[in-house]
Write a protein that holds these residues in place. Structure first.
Motif, PDB file in Angstrom:
ATOM      1  N   GLN A   1       0.868  -1.222   0.315  1.00 12.29           N
ATOM      2  CA  GLN A   1       0.085  -0.069  -0.081  1.00 12.29           C
ATOM      3  C   GLN A   1       0.779   1.149  -0.165  1.00 12.29           C
ATOM      4  O   GLN A   1       0.240   2.288  -0.479  1.00 12.29           O
ATOM      5  CB  GLN A   1      -0.902   0.114   1.176  1.00 12.29           C
ATOM      6  CG  GLN A   1      -1.942  -1.033   1.213  1.00 12.29           C
ATOM      7  CD  GLN A   1      -3.088  -0.807   0.059  1.00 12.29           C
ATOM      8  OE1 GLN A   1      -3.016   0.010  -0.382  1.00 12.29           O
ATOM      9  NE2 GLN A   1      -3.809  -2.080   0.007  1.00 12.29           N
ATOM     10  N   GLU A   2       2.207   1.403   0.337  1.00  9.85           N
ATOM     11  CA  GLU A   2       3.016   2.306   0.611  1.00  9.85           C
ATOM     12  C   GLU A   2       3.775   2.639  -0.637  1.00  9.85           C
ATOM     13  O   GLU A   2       4.269   3.462  -0.963  1.00  9.85           O
ATOM     14  CB  GLU A   2       4.009   2.311   1.857  1.00  9.85           C
ATOM     15  CG  GLU A   2       3.320   2.048   3.144  1.00  9.85           C
ATOM     16  CD  GLU A   2       2.436   3.293   3.507  1.00  9.85           C
ATOM     17  OE1 GLU A   2       2.907   4.222   3.234  1.00  9.85           O
ATOM     18  OE2 GLU A   2       1.491   3.017   4.110  1.00  9.85           O
ATOM     19  N   CYS A   3       3.715   1.691  -1.700  1.00  9.17           N
ATOM     20  CA  CYS A   3       4.276   1.725  -3.051  1.00  9.17           C
ATOM     21  C   CYS A   3       3.678   2.787  -3.874  1.00  9.17           C
ATOM     22  O   CYS A   3       2.362   2.938  -3.803  1.00  9.17           O
ATOM     23  CB  CYS A   3       4.160   0.220  -3.657  1.00  9.17           C
ATOM     24  SG  CYS A   3       5.418   0.368  -5.138  1.00  9.17           S
ATOM     25  N   SER A   4       4.209   3.567  -4.382  1.00  5.64           N
ATOM     26  CA  SER A   4       3.872   4.772  -5.171  1.00  5.64           C
ATOM     27  C   SER A   4       3.053   4.003  -6.564  1.00  5.64           C
ATOM     28  O   SER A   4       3.156   2.930  -6.940  1.00  5.64           O
ATOM     29  CB  SER A   4       4.976   5.606  -5.704  1.00  5.64           C
ATOM     30  OG  SER A   4       5.787   4.967  -7.022  1.00  5.64           O
ATOM     31  N   ILE A   5       2.044   4.906  -7.068  1.00 10.14           N
ATOM     32  CA  ILE A   5       1.361   4.580  -8.020  1.00 10.14           C
ATOM     33  C   ILE A   5       2.131   4.372  -9.437  1.00 10.14           C
ATOM     34  O   ILE A   5       1.811   3.374  -9.958  1.00 10.14           O
ATOM     35  CB  ILE A   5       0.438   5.688  -8.365  1.00 10.14           C
ATOM     36  CG1 ILE A   5      -0.778   6.123  -7.169  1.00 10.14           C
ATOM     37  CG2 ILE A   5      -0.632   5.308  -9.644  1.00 10.14           C
ATOM     38  CD1 ILE A   5      -1.766   7.251  -7.166  1.00 10.14           C
ATOM     39  N   GLN A   6       3.043   5.269  -9.690  1.00  9.92           N
ATOM     40  CA  GLN A   6       3.983   4.960 -10.585  1.00  9.92           C
ATOM     41  C   GLN A   6       4.637   3.589 -10.606  1.00  9.92           C
ATOM     42  O   GLN A   6       4.828   2.825 -11.814  1.00  9.92           O
ATOM     43  CB  GLN A   6       4.925   6.076 -10.880  1.00  9.92           C
ATOM     44  CG  GLN A   6       4.648   7.516 -11.180  1.00  9.92           C
ATOM     45  CD  GLN A   6       3.974   8.226  -9.846  1.00  9.92           C
ATOM     46  OE1 GLN A   6       3.739   7.609  -8.811  1.00  9.92           O
ATOM     47  NE2 GLN A   6       3.462   9.525 -10.031  1.00  9.92           N
ATOM     48  N   SER A   7       5.055   3.237  -9.565  1.00  9.93           N
ATOM     49  CA  SER A   7       5.671   1.868  -9.548  1.00  9.93           C
ATOM     50  C   SER A   7       4.598   0.680  -9.717  1.00  9.93           C
ATOM     51  O   SER A   7       4.974  -0.180 -10.257  1.00  9.93           O
ATOM     52  CB  SER A   7       6.179   1.687  -7.852  1.00  9.93           C
ATOM     53  OG  SER A   7       7.312   2.577  -7.678  1.00  9.93           O
ATOM     54  N   LYS A   8       3.376   1.033  -9.104  1.00 11.60           N
ATOM     55  CA  LYS A   8       2.432   0.085  -9.589  1.00 11.60           C
ATOM     56  C   LYS A   8       2.064  -0.082 -10.981  1.00 11.60           C
ATOM     57  O   LYS A   8       1.933  -1.187 -11.514  1.00 11.60           O
ATOM     58  CB  LYS A   8       0.796   0.119  -8.843  1.00 11.60           C
ATOM     59  CG  LYS A   8       0.906   0.057  -7.102  1.00 11.60           C
ATOM     60  CD  LYS A   8      -0.208   0.455  -6.662  1.00 11.60           C
ATOM     61  CE  LYS A   8      -0.339   0.125  -5.026  1.00 11.60           C
ATOM     62  NZ  LYS A   8       0.544   0.875  -4.299  1.00 11.60           N
ATOM     63  N   ILE A   9       2.325   0.920 -11.665  1.00 14.52           N
ATOM     64  CA  ILE A   9       2.074   0.920 -13.311  1.00 14.52           C
ATOM     65  C   ILE A   9       2.879   0.184 -13.943  1.00 14.52           C
ATOM     66  O   ILE A   9       2.791  -0.511 -14.675  1.00 14.52           O
ATOM     67  CB  ILE A   9       1.826   2.436 -13.705  1.00 14.52           C
ATOM     68  CG1 ILE A   9       0.488   3.001 -13.016  1.00 14.52           C
ATOM     69  CG2 ILE A   9       1.658   2.567 -15.204  1.00 14.52           C
ATOM     70  CD1 ILE A   9       0.314   4.532 -13.377  1.00 14.52           C
ATOM     71  N   ALA A  10       4.083   0.489 -13.478  1.00 13.94           N
ATOM     72  CA  ALA A  10       5.453  -0.298 -14.075  1.00 13.94           C
ATOM     73  C   ALA A  10       5.467  -1.610 -13.769  1.00 13.94           C
ATOM     74  O   ALA A  10       5.584  -2.566 -14.525  1.00 13.94           O
ATOM     75  CB  ALA A  10       6.617   0.475 -13.324  1.00 13.94           C
ATOM     76  N   ALA A  11       4.812  -1.974 -12.609  1.00 12.90           N
ATOM     77  CA  ALA A  11       4.622  -3.430 -12.251  1.00 12.90           C
ATOM     78  C   ALA A  11       3.610  -4.094 -13.106  1.00 12.90           C
ATOM     79  O   ALA A  11       3.853  -5.261 -13.768  1.00 12.90           O
ATOM     80  CB  ALA A  11       4.692  -3.472 -10.841  1.00 12.90           C
ATOM     81  N   LEU A  12       2.657  -3.422 -13.203  1.00 14.15           N
ATOM     82  CA  LEU A  12       1.483  -3.911 -14.128  1.00 14.15           C
ATOM     83  C   LEU A  12       1.997  -3.916 -15.630  1.00 14.15           C
ATOM     84  O   LEU A  12       1.598  -4.948 -16.222  1.00 14.15           O
ATOM     85  CB  LEU A  12       0.316  -3.112 -14.173  1.00 14.15           C
ATOM     86  CG  LEU A  12      -0.569  -3.198 -12.954  1.00 14.15           C
ATOM     87  CD1 LEU A  12      -1.583  -2.002 -12.483  1.00 14.15           C
ATOM     88  CD2 LEU A  12      -1.274  -4.622 -12.591  1.00 14.15           C
ATOM     89  N   LYS A  13       2.954  -3.155 -16.146  1.00 11.23           N
ATOM     90  CA  LYS A  13       3.212  -3.260 -17.480  1.00 11.23           C
ATOM     91  C   LYS A  13       4.214  -4.391 -17.714  1.00 11.23           C
ATOM     92  O   LYS A  13       4.140  -5.270 -18.757  1.00 11.23           O
ATOM     93  CB  LYS A  13       4.135  -1.870 -17.793  1.00 11.23           C
ATOM     94  CG  LYS A  13       3.219  -0.636 -18.095  1.00 11.23           C
ATOM     95  CD  LYS A  13       4.082   0.578 -18.315  1.00 11.23           C
ATOM     96  CE  LYS A  13       3.208   1.684 -18.568  1.00 11.23           C
ATOM     97  NZ  LYS A  13       3.814   3.061 -18.987  1.00 11.23           N
TER      98      LYS A  13
END
Length: 315
Positions: free
Chosen positions: A49-61
């Motif tokens: 939950q503390e991970c940035s939104i940009q990092s989540k987007i990169a992980a999803l890519k």
């Protein structure tokens, strides 16, 4: 993870490769890479939950790219599916416009990952089941994201199969309610049917399914119409009527209109009147152009038999 060389991807189980039609290029691509460690890093980024939104987007890519040809045996389905559904529960109603757009991106990319997973028949069945469970247990997700989730999945997968699967699950699993859950489940079924019907009638992604239903003259169209009809019967009379009008089954539509006249408990409810108002607006939309043309046409026995039905529905 950021290495683009083909020999830095994943190792693959040789026995599994023999069972599935994996190309030599794919075997070489997954020759010496610890894919399980990579998947764990990506899922941890999505789960945190503390991970940035940009990092989540990169992980999803990265997940979406890996799932293009990653052998099924190396996909941690049991861990990846819950993480994806967790991200679908994220709230998008933040005040900051930039943050809201990023969160919408996370939702859409999560659905793309789920769609890639669902290309496997077993996962497709799990997706439908878990999606309904998510909506049932989290009504806010249904209200805030339900239309987006279903529409996006229908654009990425076979919309006919999705609607058929969801309708059957609602009919056979959620209609068989326990007494203590009767009101909750009835309310959920009504909301789901109304949402599915609205998406069916208004979304361009559902155009192929609308065309199939309009035919209603071959085995495929009759089967999907019957499946939806049984589900729509559960707790949404106006949705049922609009389905009959879409399928040009005006005989059934006339029977429903006559039944509505007799059932005072139905036509006096606020929800019923709201749905009637919504249907009236939809009758004036391009979706029901065929119905309006048939109301204007006075030639032909088949049309004449249905004119009264169309007028009754319009009134």
């Amino acid at each position: 993870i950021m290495d683009d060389e083909p020999d830095t991807m994943a190792s693959v189980d040789q026995q599994h490769c023999e069972a599935l039609p994996v190309s030599k290029a794919t075997l070489k691509k997954y020759a010496s890479f610890d894919i399980q460690s990579v998947m764990k890093i990506l899922m941890d980024a999505l789960r945190d939950q503390e991970c940035s939104i940009q990092s989540k987007i990169a992980a999803l890519k990265w997940l979406s790219a890996l799932l293009v040809d990653l052998p099924f045996a190396h996909i941690p389905i049991g861990k990846l599916l819950p993480v994806c559904f967790m991200r679908l529960c994220d709230r998008d109603n933040v005040e900051d416009e930039h943050t809201r757009r990023l969160q919408n991106t996370v939702t859409n990319m999560t659905l793309e990952v789920l769609a890639r997973l669902s290309l496997h028949p077993k996962i497709f069945g799990q997706l439908s089941t878990k999606l309904l469970q998510l909506f049932y247990k989290n009504p806010q997700v249904l209200h805030n994201k339900g239309k987006l989730i279903i529409t996006k999945l229908c654009s990425l997968l076979d919309c006919t199969e999705i609607y058929s699967r969801l309708a059957n699950l609602i009919l056979h699993q959620y209609r068989q309610q326990q007494k203590q859950e009767h009101a909750t489940r009835q309310r959920f079924i009504g909301e789901m049917v109304r949402l599915l019907n609205l998406i069916l009638l208004t979304s361009k992604e559902l155009y192929p399914l609308r065309e199939i239903i309009k035919k209603c003259d071959d085995d495929e169209s009759k089967s999907i119409f019957l499946t939806l009809y049984k589900c729509w019967c559960c707790n949404s009379p106006i949705s049922l009527l609009s389905l009959c009008l879409l399928a040009q089954r005006y005989d059934l539509g006339l029977m429903l209109v006559n039944q509505f006249k007799k059932e005072s408990a139905i036509h006096k409810s606020v929800q019923f009147l709201l749905e009637v108002d919504e249907l009236i607006h939809l009758l004036e939309s391009p979706i029901f152009l065929h119905l309006r043309l048939q109301l204007l046409c006075l030639d032909g026995t088949a049309v004449n038999n249905n004119v009264d039905t169309g007028h009754a529905a319009h009134e």
